[in-house]
Scaffold this active site. Structure first.
Site, PDB file in Angstrom:
ATOM      1  N   GLU A 174     -62.693 -64.065  36.048  1.00  0.00           N
ATOM      2  CA  GLU A 174     -62.879 -62.997  35.075  1.00  0.00           C
ATOM      3  C   GLU A 174     -63.384 -63.545  33.744  1.00  0.00           C
ATOM      4  O   GLU A 174     -64.298 -62.975  33.129  1.00  0.00           O
ATOM      5  CB  GLU A 174     -61.563 -62.237  34.899  1.00  0.00           C
ATOM      6  CG  GLU A 174     -61.219 -61.360  36.092  1.00  0.00           C
ATOM      7  CD  GLU A 174     -59.787 -60.858  36.094  1.00  0.00           C
ATOM      8  OE1 GLU A 174     -59.460 -59.991  36.912  1.00  0.00           O
ATOM      9  OE2 GLU A 174     -58.985 -61.368  35.280  1.00  0.00           O
ATOM     10  N   ASP A 304     -42.789 -63.810  39.063  1.00  0.00           N
ATOM     11  CA  ASP A 304     -43.317 -65.176  39.108  1.00  0.00           C
ATOM     12  C   ASP A 304     -42.226 -66.234  39.125  1.00  0.00           C
ATOM     13  O   ASP A 304     -42.497 -67.402  39.402  1.00  0.00           O
ATOM     14  CB  ASP A 304     -44.228 -65.427  37.903  1.00  0.00           C
ATOM     15  CG  ASP A 304     -45.528 -64.649  37.987  1.00  0.00           C
ATOM     16  OD1 ASP A 304     -45.873 -64.201  39.090  1.00  0.00           O
ATOM     17  OD2 ASP A 304     -46.187 -64.489  36.951  1.00  0.00           O
TER      18      ASP A 304
END
Length: 426
Positions: A174, A304
């Site tokens: 990105e 996470d």
């Protein structure tokens, strides 16, 4: 939480996707909820790179945690940093010396970037996990062009115009995809002494292919799109050294570059290490089928921070596959942890965490994206439009959604960026 309350006390550490989902999942539960976060805002992390590349302002992807939970009567929010957990005493330690008791604990502290043992690289190659990271990345990117404009040495000028991005996952791709357009379209008319068409973007990926969690045909299309946009993609190459004046690659190439960005690895927040249970190489806590930790069924770890195994509809593990560290995994984990807290309060058996992959998206630049959805694969403009729709839809707050939509429309038709602020030189 009221000192006089006799309800079970649930402490949630982290105001990200997982923590907010857990708190909202306990909205009607007979418990008191305390959410702890070292900042006062929730960050929509999938759009952090847009702040880093001056497409959006920080206020457009953030929302106060207190405002999110304003109508939830059983929820309290404190801004404090958690430093550890004493599972024997059932308390959470904070940086300001408090020991906060809990009956149930949900840890959703997220992750930071990992430099694989080379932490000395962090000052030279910032990662992208927090709003502060995004603002630092934006500063370095914009300062590079200012330095190039004032530079009389052609070699040094080119070094300022060379950007190296380490890591070919979604974040790296990105960043790499948007930088050429920003340099050669948005900024080019504003500079007089430097030719921004000479801007060089290198994406370094150690694996044979970028975006290796996507199907091969989509990953290949992504690589072709990046090359079309002007990105030099180097697969199967490792960064062996990072210096202020450039990087060394395992291929033997020396790249003179004054700006390096890191998107190559993650490590779990260090709070998980205080639990006294097993962790993996990335510091993630190895959790049980219901996301609780061994020996302490009142402590849940999600997002996470957790190494959770993928499970089928019956709750049985699927080979050795793990739940990916993405936003939807954190949201689903937070919701599951909340349900299991309610089950424990009601003395019912807990449920296994069963992750449902709703699809994977990666945007590469103007009109370029890939989407791997259940039963459907998209690429190009259809994937790009789907990405736009989903991200606007998932933003918190109508004001943020409207502002982001307007900023994107403005940038699409004019190529301009409205958040090109440099607040400090160094």
């Amino acid at each position: 939480m009221s000192r006089m309350s006799t309800k079970p006390k649930v402490v949630i550490v982290g105001g990200g996707f997982g923590g907010i989902a857990a708190a909202q999942g306990l909205k009607n539960a007979p418990v008191d909820v305390l959410v702890l976060d070292k900042t006062n805002h929730h960050v929509f992390q999938p759009l952090l790179y847009q702040v880093a590349t001056a497409a959006l302002a920080p206020t457009e992807i953030t929302y106060p945690i207190r405002s999110i939970l304003r109508k939830q009567k059983n929820a309290t929010v404190w801004m404090t940093e958690v430093t550890g957990v004493d599972v024997a005493a059932k308390t959470v330690a904070t940086a300001d010396g408090k020991a906060i008791p809990y009956d149930y604990l949900i840890l959703a502290c997220g992750a930071r970037h990992s430099y694989f043992g080379r932490d000395d690289w962090e000052p030279l190659a910032p990662g992208l996990k927090t709003l502060g990271d995004a603002l630092e990345m934006r500063r370095r990117f914009l300062v590079a062009f200012e330095e190039a404009e004032m530079c009389d040495d052609p070699a040094l000028q080119q070094a300022w115009l060379t950007f190296v991005i380490v890591g070919g996952g979604p974040t790296g791709c990105e960043l790499a995809g948007v930088l050429p357009e920003l340099a050669k379209k948005a900024l080019r008319p504003d500079f007089r002494r430097v030719d921004l068409t000479k801007t060089r973007i290198l994406l370094i990926e150690n694996s044979p292919c970028i975006l290796n969690t996507f199907p091969g045909v989509l990953a290949q299309r992504a690589q072709e799109d990046l090359k079309r946009l002007g990105v030099e993609v180097k697969n199967g190459v490792k960064v062996t050294d990072i210096r202020p004046d450039g990087v060394s690659l395992s291929s033997g190439e020396e790249v003179a570059a004054r700006t390096v960005f890191w998107a190559a690895g993650n490590k779990a927040a260090p709070v998980g290490g205080s639990l006294g249970v097993a962790t993996d190489r990335a510091g993630r806590v190895i959790v049980g089928r219901d996301l609780s930790i061994p020996g302490h069924s009142e402590v849940f770890v999600i997002g996470d921070m957790a190494q959770a195994t993928l499970r089928d509809s019956n709750g049985e593990p699927i080979s050795e596959k793990l739940v990916p560290g993405v936003a939807q995994g954190a949201v689903q984990g937070g919701a599951c942890a909340a349900r299991n807290v309610i089950r424990r309060v009601n003395h019912h058996p807990t449920e296994a965490f069963k992750y449902h992959n709703l699809g994977d998206l990666a945007v590469l630049g103007r009109g370029a994206a890939i989407a791997s959805l259940p039963g459907l694969k998209l690429k190009g403009y259809p994937a790009w439009l789907f990405w736009l729709f989903i991200h606007v839809l998932k933003l918190i707050g109508y004001r943020n959604r409207l502002n982001v939509l307007l900023e994107w429309a403005y940038a699409f038709f004019t190529y301009q960026r409205g958040a090109r602020l440099i607040t400090r030189r160094r």
